[in-house]
Each structure stands twice: as C-alpha cells, then as structure tokens.
Design an enzyme around this catalytic site. Structure first.
Site, PDB file in Angstrom:
ATOM      1  N   ALA A 128      59.116 102.622-102.389  1.00  0.00           N
ATOM      2  CA  ALA A 128      58.802 104.072-102.349  1.00  0.00           C
ATOM      3  C   ALA A 128      58.573 104.250-104.468  1.00  0.00           C
ATOM      4  O   ALA A 128      59.208 103.776-105.169  1.00  0.00           O
ATOM      5  CB  ALA A 128      59.905 104.729-102.955  1.00  0.00           C
ATOM      6  N   LYS A 129      57.445 104.670-104.879  1.00  0.00           N
ATOM      7  CA  LYS A 129      56.900 105.242-105.743  1.00  0.00           C
ATOM      8  C   LYS A 129      58.061 106.504-106.749  1.00  0.00           C
ATOM      9  O   LYS A 129      57.918 107.733-106.844  1.00  0.00           O
ATOM     10  CB  LYS A 129      55.886 105.647-105.761  1.00  0.00           C
ATOM     11  CG  LYS A 129      54.664 104.999-105.583  1.00  0.00           C
ATOM     12  CD  LYS A 129      53.433 105.905-105.368  1.00  0.00           C
ATOM     13  CE  LYS A 129      52.538 105.954-106.765  1.00  0.00           C
ATOM     14  NZ  LYS A 129      52.669 104.152-107.802  1.00  0.00           N
TER      15      LYS A 129
END
Length: 308
Positions: free
Chosen positions: A159-160
């Site tokens: 995930a960012k």
C-alpha cells in the site's frame, strides 16, 4: 515543480496557500495516511487522466489497510465521487500533468493510537514535467541502495502509506549524492524489489522479467500496464524473483511508475547495462506506452478518463 492554483480539500476548492493542517495533525507526526499519484496527458480529445479508476480504487484499498474510513468533511465518499473530485481539481488549475490525492488523519492527537481521529482528502495538481529529466530518454544511472525495501512484516508494503516512504526518501538522497538518478532497493531476502518510487523490469535474451508482488513491491498500475502492453506485442513477461546477479547481467533494464512513466536504465552501480545505450525492446515499449497514454492507440482508450 510548478504549483497549481487550487487544491481540492474535503469537498472544497481552496487556494494553494490556504491548504493547511495543524502541526499536531496525526499524519504529520506519525505518517498515518495513504496517497496516490496520477498523470494527466494531452490527447486529441483533450486532457485525460491515465487509469483514474484503478488509482482511486487502490487509494481506497490503502484506506482499508490503514483502517481509515473514506469520510472527509463529514461526508462518506465512493470511488466514483472521488474520481469526479479528481476531475474537478484538474479543471480548477491551468497547467496540470500530475495529480496527488492524499488521505491523511488530520485530527490533533498526541500518541500512536489513531482510532477515532478524523481524516481529510486533499487532491493537489501540479506540473511536474519529466520526473527524471533527460534520463527518461537517454537512460538513467542508478545505484543499489544500502536501504532495504520495507517488507510485509514491517508494514503494508503493498500500500502507498505515507510513513513507509521515509525509506524511499533516504534511498533517493543516497543515490543523488552518488551522482545517480535513482536507487534500487533490495528486499529482506536480498532479492531485487523496486526503486524508490518505481517498479523494475529486466530483459535477458528477449525474455522480460519483473519482481512478483510477493517480493514486497507495490503492485504498480504503470507496471501492470506495461506488462499487458508487452504481452500484447508478443513478448514473454515472467513475474518472479529477481536476483542482483540477474540485474547486473541483464541486456536491458527499465523502470515504470506514474511519475517516472517509462524510464530506461543504462548504468547500475557503475556498470553499463548491455551496450550502455537504451535497448531496442525498451525503445519499442516506451514508444507504445507514450502512444497509449496520449490517446493515439484506440485499443487502450479504456485506460483514459477525459476531463472535458
């Protein structure tokens, strides 16, 4: 970077200078947020965002991983509504080629417990130009970083998440100080993972390899686009583990990412990649990718969301 005029914040367009948070905002102190990067391209039908729905869907996935409900300014948002907000932000600015939506915990909270802290969504538009400058065409010089890509036991590597990118910043600074454009990060097992903000591909004897998602990489949208384009062009693409030796002895190497787009690599740790010039497969894929994102290839028009 050229600043935009307006930033979309929790349902309102505000002046660039007025988009502010408190110094005790939880995200500022602890990195509790998720973000995306999107490119806007000029096409024969006007400006278009590349793979807008996929990016917004990944933003929502990141919110789920972080336990953040998509409620901003007291309103619950859907993927479709955020897509429209992105378009509204682009329309409100004169010169845009890059968009950064960021969901962050804006509540004033001291301490590590983020439960109950309210969130905000900011959509910022800028003009970035070529992220890696002339290296995007001539071929980038990269180095292997001493910093490792955070793995799945350290946090949500797929995930960012805002805080995760501290490691990328350290690796990027390390590369720039050595006169390179980018840094390659290995994972905790010593396999090639990705660069500071780009996925990585190698080509050996006509076959293309890229680290698989389980190698603690971001499942990049540009990466997935290039994999599909390459296979449609008749290339074999293998998602697998990639060793540092394979990287060093590759015939061609390139990076993909929203900011970097498609960027060939011609030097790694002072060693020439292949002949030291941009390879033929890299050139053909880069050209095809550019045609797709600028609306010149109707077969992939579904990847474009027009602003007008």
């Amino acid at each position: 970077m050229e600043k935009g005029e307006k930033i979309w914040v929790d349902g309102r367009l505000v002046d660039w200078a007025d988009a502010k948070v408190h110094v005790m905002a939880h995200a500022l102190n602890y990195g509790t947020g998720v973000f995306e990067g999107l490119r806007v391209y000029q096409t024969p039908k006007g400006p278009a965002v590349f793979r807008l729905r996929d990016h917004v869907a990944r933003l929502f996935d990141g919110c789920k991983v972080m336990g953040i409900d998509p409620v901003f300014g007291g309103k619950a948002y859907s993927i479709g509504e955020v897509m429209e907000a992105v378009k509204a932000a682009v329309r409100a600015n004169k010169k845009v080629d890059y968009i950064k939506p960021c969901v962050f915990l804006n509540g004033e909270r001291a301490g590590l417990n983020p439960i109950g802290v309210p969130a905000s969504l900011a959509i910022t538009c800028i003009f970035m130009g070529a992220y890696l400058g002339s290296a995007s065409e001539e071929g980038a010089k990269v180095v292997t970083s001493s910093w490792h890509r955070p793995d799945n036991l350290c946090g949500p590597a797929g995930a960012k998440v805002n805080g995760t990118y501290v490691t990328s910043c350290l690796a990027k600074m390390e590369a720039v100080r050595q006169g390179a454009s980018e840094a390659i990060m290995l994972n905790s097992t010593g396999h090639v993972a990705e660069c500071t903000g780009e996925n990585l591909f190698i080509c050996k004897k006509g076959r293309i390899y890229t680290p698989q998602v389980s190698e603690c990489i971001l499942d990049g949208i540009t990466r997935n686009s290039v994999i599909e384009l390459a296979r449609d062009m008749g290339h074999e693409v293998v998602e697998t583990q990639v060793t540092r030796t394979q990287l060093m002895t590759a015939d061609e190497v390139w990076m993909t990412g929203t900011a970097a787009e498609f960027s060939p690599v011609t030097s790694i740790d002072g060693r020439a990649v292949g002949s030291g010039a941009v390879g033929e497969i890299s050139k053909s894929l880069q050209g095809r990718f550019l045609d797709v994102v600028t609306g010149k290839d109707p077969a992939y028009e579904g990847w474009l969301d027009y602003i007008g």
